[in-house]
Design a protein around this motif. Structure first.
Motif, short mmCIF file in Angstrom:
data_model
loop_
_atom_site.label_atom_id
_atom_site.label_comp_id
_atom_site.label_asym_id
_atom_site.label_seq_id
_atom_site.Cartn_x
_atom_site.Cartn_y
_atom_site.Cartn_z
N UNK A 8 10.73 8.47 1.95
CA UNK A 8 11.06 7.11 1.51
C UNK A 8 10.04 6.60 0.50
N UNK A 9 8.80 6.99 0.65
CA UNK A 9 7.76 6.54 -0.29
C UNK A 9 7.78 7.31 -1.59
N UNK A 14 5.49 1.99 -6.12
CA UNK A 14 4.41 1.64 -5.20
C UNK A 14 3.31 0.88 -5.90
N UNK A 15 2.69 0.00 -5.16
CA UNK A 15 1.43 -0.62 -5.58
C UNK A 15 0.39 -0.10 -4.60
N UNK A 70 -9.69 -6.94 -3.17
CA UNK A 70 -8.61 -5.98 -3.39
C UNK A 70 -8.63 -5.50 -4.84
N UNK A 71 -8.46 -4.20 -5.01
CA UNK A 71 -8.36 -3.59 -6.32
C UNK A 71 -7.12 -2.70 -6.37
N UNK A 72 -6.29 -2.89 -7.39
CA UNK A 72 -5.14 -2.00 -7.59
C UNK A 72 -5.65 -0.70 -8.20
N UNK A 73 -5.19 0.44 -7.66
CA UNK A 73 -5.63 1.74 -8.16
C UNK A 73 -4.42 2.61 -8.46
N UNK A 74 -4.62 3.62 -9.27
CA UNK A 74 -3.58 4.59 -9.56
C UNK A 74 -3.66 5.72 -8.55
#
Length: 79
Positions: A8-9, A14-15, A70-74
């Protein structure tokens, strides 16, 4: 690992977040009140913090967590 193992993922947008300070804050669920006729629901989807007096009469369905720093990452390549 989750993206690799869960079908499903792998098909979802996705974030991905790195959270440095996660805190458990309370629960969300259905609040009950004791009446002469027994326990009655009086509010649904109520959020109460841990330590709140009304928490004793809540049937929890979700845990509430606060996310700070919080930090968004790849995702790494190949995920």
């Amino acid at each position: 690992m989750s993206v690799e193992q869960c079908p499903h993922l792998s098909n979802a947008d996705l974030a991905v977040l790195r959270v440095r300070t996660p805190r458990l804050r309370g629960v969300s669920g259905t609040a009950y009140q004791l009446t002469v006729d027994g326990w009655q629901t009086y509010e649904t989807d109520v959020m109460l913090p841990y330590g709140h007096q009304g928490l004793k009469a809540v049937l929890a369905s979700r845990t509430v967590r606060e996310l700070r720093n919080v930090t968004a990452i790849d995702l790494p390549k190949g995920s």
